[in-house]
Design an enzyme around this catalytic site. Structure first.
Site, PDB file in Angstrom:
ATOM      1  N   CYS A  50       0.833  -1.200   0.000  1.00 38.00           N
ATOM      2  CA  CYS A  50       0.000   0.000   0.000  1.00 38.00           C
ATOM      3  C   CYS A  50       0.866   1.248   0.000  1.00 38.00           C
ATOM      4  O   CYS A  50       2.092   1.175  -0.001  1.00 38.00           O
ATOM      5  CB  CYS A  50      -0.930   0.005   1.210  1.00 38.00           C
ATOM      6  N   CYS A  53       3.385   1.637   2.821  1.00 44.65           N
ATOM      7  CA  CYS A  53       4.606   0.855   2.628  1.00 44.65           C
ATOM      8  C   CYS A  53       5.582   1.620   1.724  1.00 44.65           C
ATOM      9  O   CYS A  53       6.765   1.727   2.002  1.00 44.65           O
ATOM     10  CB  CYS A  53       4.314  -0.486   1.961  1.00 44.65           C
ATOM     11  N   ASP A 450       5.547 -35.140  -3.807  1.00 44.75           N
ATOM     12  CA  ASP A 450       6.759 -35.309  -3.032  1.00 44.75           C
ATOM     13  C   ASP A 450       6.334 -35.172  -1.572  1.00 44.75           C
ATOM     14  O   ASP A 450       5.291 -34.598  -1.300  1.00 44.75           O
ATOM     15  CB  ASP A 450       7.742 -34.218  -3.432  1.00 44.75           C
TER      16      ASP A 450
END
Lengths: 762, 51
Positions: A50, A53, A450
């Site tokens: 955002c 950030c 796996d």
């Protein structure tokens, strides 16, 4: 062990972060010079989401010394930092303080996406031309004639030239490539149709004819280019998202020279015989033998073994192994190109084959479609020639047939569905490498998993926490917080909140455990034989043999039992795959005991333990020979050859780089439910693709007779083409609306925490 | 007919202007971070207003 001491101080910087940070030398190696002392480093920061950030990161990085500027790209979740000087500014640590995990981004893969900008430019030019020509064509259709009509035709012809040369070039090139190699693709009829339509219209214009198809040829290009661009954007987005994940292979290593000097060398320059310093938390770059030091190593990516192995001098280690607890000095025994990793690449290349033979639905349809269309047009020409003898009329009608059958709907039928499907998967954290992967996934009948890192998280979890005295658990957690051994992390994570214990001195003994003194007593957490030095193994039957224990002055006070934690949603995912009619198998490099436990809990039909990488490939090839279409889901280096041998493959984002590159799908979230979701969406997409192709064929069945009878005018062609394209697009969009309610919402809510977890775990 | 003689060039010129503008914006990197551009409007600029 004095020779190991230099590594220890490097380990110190890493202790607090809990995951592997790139060292300054590594950053320097990955940065690229912009000339004039200025260097640029690209970091991938997956948790940026955002404006706050952006601002926090750009301000914090901008304040660092020597940093010229920092710019966040929110779409690609990357930060470009430009800096000066010889010292690398501590930007990864600065980001870490802000709470953002940063990974280095390959500088050489950062080349700008040329294809995309070419496609967008082509769309812009084609759109401009199509709009203007349509404007003039509408005037012609509504009654302009004589000199006005000729003028409009001439202007249209002029506008169409740049559109054909620039936007059409993409199709001409692709068609030419296909023809040169003796193949047929969808671009061949497009290229032929568009250029013949233009040529005939130009002839009509010169001879003052009534009908010109400039609008048809240009708007056809416009529509098809939109589809192609969307397709490209989707794939590119998936590619960068996958590329942006952290690099798990080491980029280089600290080499200890004979005279005591230390150099950081890139992996490619490491030669056998060199002494390498590997700090705790680093990956071992090449195969080697331990010269000195003891430690625990995590081999899960290499062999699939879930428990860490303790190593001491003279042991051999493979490239890709993660050093967990103590600094090591290893002597390289192979160069990078001969290491375990390179061996996997060779196996992988050898295994690739089954997939190369797969032909995409669109290519198969066009291989049938194009000859039929061209033959129909030719027969029409011959028929009208025979009937009327008027070659101009026969030519006009034959070209009208070509235009009306020009596969606008067919060209959109496949990519548009795949774009919508890829978008749905993307929203759920699944990246699709290309469209054919979805077509292949829709056909599978066997799923092979796996174990370590795929069905399980590859991280141990404490299972007997309930039976341990809470006070002891707290002491153990206080001790465990000082170590990065996976068992320690599991214990520390359990009682993370209140680690108020004051230990006087905490030391970690690599390969054994942690020791601390507090209030006169010595506490040890670690291997039974080392920690419980006073306890007779026989006399302590209550706590069982082996395993990890907590001791006070050598007496065992608690023992810990660990289990590899199952991946979220593993059980449900396997059930859903069973419901979808698949056979589920498990192939692992781990022991039979560990495998059968997991297989029982999850309800896996069958499993094969203790497999080498080549064994997994063999198993998959055997299944393929028996006529099964196999999906392989795996994450380790040892799975990589199997991933490329399978019909289609999926890897979690925590997989080794090479595994992520080999896989067709990569899922970013922790939950294994991504696998049945991908299968479900792919099957629905396959269904819609067939519907779309049917629509396109029905359209042709109706329109072609009209064209053959010579009743098509440019107006009818324009309407028919747009209508069929819209129908196909509308049908594809149904995929987005189907059942998008609950899962998407839940998933969106915890997307951020998922990403954080992912970043921490990788 | 005479009106067409300048209306068509005018229409084409305006269209080409838009096309040119788009290509310029594309070349100068304005489409490289669409999500970021949408969020950046929310960031207060730290302009010093004491002039």
């Amino acid at each position: 062990m004095s020779c190991c001491a230099p590594g220890a101080e490097m380990a110190l910087d890493l202790v607090n972060t809990g995951s592997v940070l790139p060292s300054t030398q590594e950053i320097r190696l990955a940065s690229r010079s912009l000339g004039d002392d200025l260097r640029q480093t690209d970091l991938s920061v997956p948790t940026v989401h955002c404006a706050a950030c952006i601002q926090a990161i750009e301000t914090a990085l901008g304040k660092l010394e020597n940093v010229e500027d920092a710019r966040v790209n929110l779409s690609t979740k990357r930060v470009a930092v430009r800096w000066r000087g010889n010292e690398v500014p501590p930007f990864v640590a600065a980001l870490g303080r802000l709470g953002y995990q940063a990974h280095l981004f390959e500088a050489d893969t950062d080349a700008k996406d040329k294809v995309l900008s070419e496609l967008i430019r082509a769309v812009a030019v084609a759109g401009f031309a199509a709009g203007n020509i349509m404007l003039l064509s509408v005037s012609v259709w509504s009654g302009a004639d004589g000199a006005t009509r000729d003028l409009f035709h001439w202007v249209s012809a002029l506008i169409a030239i740049p559109a054909l040369a620039f936007a059409g070039g993409i199709f001409f090139k692709s068609a030419w490539n296909a023809l040169r190699h003796g193949r047929m693709n969808m671009d061949v009829p497009i290229a032929v149709g568009v250029s013949l339509a233009y040529a005939m219209s130009l002839y009509e214009t010169v001879t003052h004819g009534d009908h010109a198809y400039f609008d048809a040829s240009v708007s056809l290009l416009f529509f098809l280019l939109i589809g192609r661009t969307l397709d490209h954007v989707m794939r590119e987005r998936a590619r960068t998202a996958v590329k942006g994940l952290s690099q798990l292979a080491a980029r280089g290593a600290m080499v200890l020279r004979g005279d005591g000097a230390r150099d950081y060398l890139p992996v490619g320059e490491i030669e056998p015989g060199m002494q390498l310093l590997i700090a705790a938390g680093e990956r071992i770059p090449v195969d080697g033998k331990i010269a000195c030091g003891t430690s625990d190593v995590d081999c899960s990516l290499v062999s699939g073994e879930s428990t860490p192995r303790s190593v001491s001098p003279e042991d051999t280690v493979q490239a890709g192994v993660l050093n967990l607890t103590g600094p090591l000095t290893i002597e390289a025994t192979a160069a990078a190109k001969d290491s375990f990793l390179a061996e996997m690449v060779r196996l992988m290349e050898a295994a690739e084959g089954g997939r190369a033979h797969y032909r995409r639905i669109a290519d198969r349809v066009s291989a049938l479609y194009a000859p039929v269309v061209h033959l129909t047009a030719f027969v029409t020409f011959v028929g009208w020639m025979a009937a009327t003898g008027d070659w101009h009329r026969a030519m006009t009608i034959a070209i009208a047939v070509l235009i009306i059958t020009c596969p606008c709907a067919l060209g959109l039928a496949v990519p548009i569905v795949q774009v919508v499907a890829a978008r749905r998967l993307f929203e759920n954290g699944i990246m699709v490498k290309d469209g054919s992967a979805m077509e292949r996934l829709a056909t599978i009948d066997t799923a092979v998993f796996d174990k370590t890192g795929t069905l399980t998280l590859g991280q141990p979890r404490l299972v007997n926490a309930a039976s341990i005295d809470p006070a002891m658990l707290e002491i153990a957690a206080g001790l465990a917080a000082h170590s990065r051994h996976p068992y320690s992390k599991a214990i520390a994570g359990l009682a993370a909140s209140s680690s108020q214990n004051k230990f006087d001195k905490v030391t970690e003994h690599p390969g054994f455990g942690i020791e601390a003194t507090a209030a006169g007593s010595i506490w040890r957490l670690g291997r039974r034989g080392w920690a419980g030095w006073k306890a007779r193994t026989g006399g302590e039957g209550r706590h069982g043999y082996g395993g990890t224990v907590l001791t006070e002055n050598g007496m065992i006070v608690a023992s810990f039992v660990f289990e590899d934690a199952l991946r979220v949603g593993a059980r449900t995912a396997i059930d859903q795959l069973h419901n979808a009619g698949l056979c589920v198998e498990m192939l692992s490099g781990d022991t039979a005991k560990a495998c059968s436990e997991v297989a029982d809990v999850l309800g896996v039909d069958d499993f094969v333990p203790c497999l080498l990488p080549s064994g997994k490939v063999e198993r998959i090839e055997t299944l393929a020979r028996d006529g099964h279409k196999v999906l392989m889901v795996g994450d380790g280096l040892n799975d990589t050859p199997a991933l490329s041998a399978a019909h289609v493959s999926i890897a979690p984002a925590t997989a080794a780089d090479i595994g992520r590159n080999a896989a067709d799908f990569v899922f970013l979230r922790e939950s294994l439910l991504a696998v049945p979701l991908a299968l479900d969406v792919s099957r629905k997409a396959g269904h819609l693709i067939r519907q779309n192709i049917a629509i396109a064929i029905v359209y042709n069945a109706v329109a072609v007779p009209i064209a053959i009878l010579g009743h098509v005018t440019p107006l009818i062609a324009a309407i028919a083409m747009s209508a069929s394209s819209l129908l196909v697009i509308g049908n594809a969009l149904r995929l987005q609306n189907s059942r998008q309610s609950s899962p998407a919402k839940n998933v969106r809510r915890d997307r951020r925490s998922d990403i954080t977890k992912l970043a921490q775990s990788s | 007919m005479t009106t067409l003689a300048y209306l068509i060039p005018v229409a084409l010129f305006l269209g080409a202007l838009g096309l040119g503008g788009f290509l310029w914006a594309l070349k100068s990197g304005q489409y490289e971070d669409l999500d970021g551009a949408a969020e950046r409007v929310l960031i207060d600029r730290e302009d010093k207003l004491d002039c």
